[in-house]
Design an enzyme around this catalytic site. Structure first.
Site, PDB file in Angstrom:
ATOM      1  N   ARG A  37     -29.735  84.955  55.814  1.00 48.92           N
ATOM      2  CA  ARG A  37     -28.936  84.847  54.953  1.00 48.92           C
ATOM      3  C   ARG A  37     -29.560  83.951  53.681  1.00 48.92           C
ATOM      4  NH1 ARG A  37     -25.796  87.150  57.426  1.00 48.92           N
ATOM      5  NH2 ARG A  37     -23.684  86.873  58.023  1.00 48.92           N
ATOM      6  N   GLU A  50     -24.465  86.811  46.409  1.00 49.62           N
ATOM      7  CA  GLU A  50     -24.571  88.116  46.497  1.00 49.62           C
ATOM      8  C   GLU A  50     -23.380  88.693  45.700  1.00 49.62           C
ATOM      9  OE1 GLU A  50     -24.648  88.810  50.545  1.00 49.62           O
ATOM     10  OE2 GLU A  50     -26.753  88.264  50.809  1.00 49.62           O
ATOM     11  N   HIS A  81     -27.756  93.305  51.036  1.00 50.01           N
ATOM     12  CA  HIS A  81     -27.023  93.027  52.333  1.00 50.01           C
ATOM     13  C   HIS A  81     -26.518  94.306  52.986  1.00 50.01           C
ATOM     14  CE1 HIS A  81     -25.148  89.502  54.568  1.00 50.01           C
ATOM     15  NE2 HIS A  81     -25.264  90.513  55.327  1.00 50.01           N
TER      16      HIS A  81
END
Ligand SMILES: O=C(O)[C@H](O)CO
Length: 343
Positions: free
Chosen positions: A259, A288, A307
């Protein structure tokens, strides 16, 4: 038992009429380009799908029917307001291993269980770690840009990469994903160091040739590639900051597949600008996506992907299957394959 067999034990097609099936509400981040829609037939075998629109239009009737919430793609959260409006909710099935977007304590106070999908994500996430490491080492993105630019120079010696083969890889967080990374790295003859809260069994270490570093500092000082694979918790928040970056070799590369908030991003910007470390390759950031004017996006010694650790046809389907198995186990009062508990 293989992963597939474990799931299929739970995936017995339902013989109940749609009306009788437990209601499930899907939370997603939107813009899934049809991915979620492909999972609908799978979910529909076991649940009566209730869309957010249906739920909001007829809250009174629908809220009583909902026993499960399926959190697609790990990022949408379940807030107190939603929990208060679902009196029969029993389980939140998160598709993905990370549950840092969910307030586990609050959810548990409502008597609701949370499950995740550690098995389904492991291979694809380990693959993206390897892909980022190789891409950064061999400057693949720059190479692509050079190849398509009008003044292509082949064999340009001013952008040499470094080799992964026989280099030292430090894995921070040796859970199932970290272990899969180690298995892959072994094929590259890498020297593997790892740091974890709990040391792995001797046989597991030997199987991949991994050496345990009790202190993360030792791993940081020795590694050519440092890969972060920890869960985001209060203990791992900004685990890598100025001090830790300063311990790394100036030739080292930092890879993050966990993360974004595990790294102090301001410290990373500074370290990359001042060449404290060679490069970084991140599949995760905070937020993000990053705002377009973020300093990380202006650097040339960084690779950022949006991601995509689990963005494969296979992983998305396996995540849904694992989440369904978990949710059905809760609803049927069976042992729950992957439940997560508040700390
Ligand atoms: O937590 C995970 O498994 C991934 O980040 C899913 O997107």
């Amino acid at each position: 038992i293989s992963r597939q067999e474990t799931f299929s034990n739970f995936l017995v097609a339902s013989v109940m009429a749609e009306e009788e099936l437990p209601g499930i509400l899907i939370l997603d981040i939107g813009g899934t380009h049809g991915v979620l829609e492909n999972l609908v037939p799978l979910l529909k075998k076991h649940f009566r799908l209730i869309t957010m629109k249906e739920f909001l239009e007829n809250k009174k009737e629908m809220s009583k029917k909902i026993q499960s919430v399926f959190v697609f793609e790990c990022r949408p959260t379940v807030d107190r307001e939603l929990l208060e409006s679902l009196p029969n909710l029993k389980v939140i099935g998160n598709s993905g291993v990370g549950v840092d977007h969910l307030d586990l304590k609050m959810i548990s106070n409502f008597g609701v269980k949370v499950t995740n999908t550690p098995h389904a994500v492991a291979d694809s996430t380990a693959d993206i770690g390897m892909a980022l490491m190789l891409a950064s080492a061999r400057r693949l993105v720059e190479g692509c840009q050079i190849a398509v630019s009008p003044d292509t120079k082949c064999f340009a010696v001013d952008w040499l990469g470094v080799e992964v083969t026989r280099a030292t890889l430090g894995i921070v967080g040796m859970g199932s994903i970290g272990y899969k990374v180690a298995q892959r790295a072994r094929a590259f003859d890498m020297r593997i160091l790892y740091h974890n809260r709990n040391r792995r069994r001797k046989e597991e270490e030997e199987a991949v040739g991994a050496h345990y570093c009790e202190k993360m500092e030792d791993l940081l000082q020795q590694s050519d590639f440092v890969m972060l694979v920890v869960n985001l918790t209060p203990e791992t928040h900004k685990l890598i900051g100025k001090k830790e970056l300063g311990l790394m070799k100036p030739t080292a590369t930092l890879i993050n597949i966990s993360r974004g908030a595990v790294i102090d991003q301001d410290a990373l910007v500074e370290a990359l600008q001042n060449k404290v470390i060679r490069a970084a390759a991140l599949d995760v950031t905070y937020p993000e996506p990053l705002p377009r004017d973020h300093p990380l996006l202006k650097l040339n010694n960084i690779i950022i992907t949006p991601h995509i650790g689990t963005a494969t046809v296979q992983a998305i389907r396996m995540m849904a299957e694992e989440a369904i198995a978990n949710m059905l186990a809760v609803l049927n009062g069976q042992p729950i394959p992957s439940e997560v508990f508040p700390k």
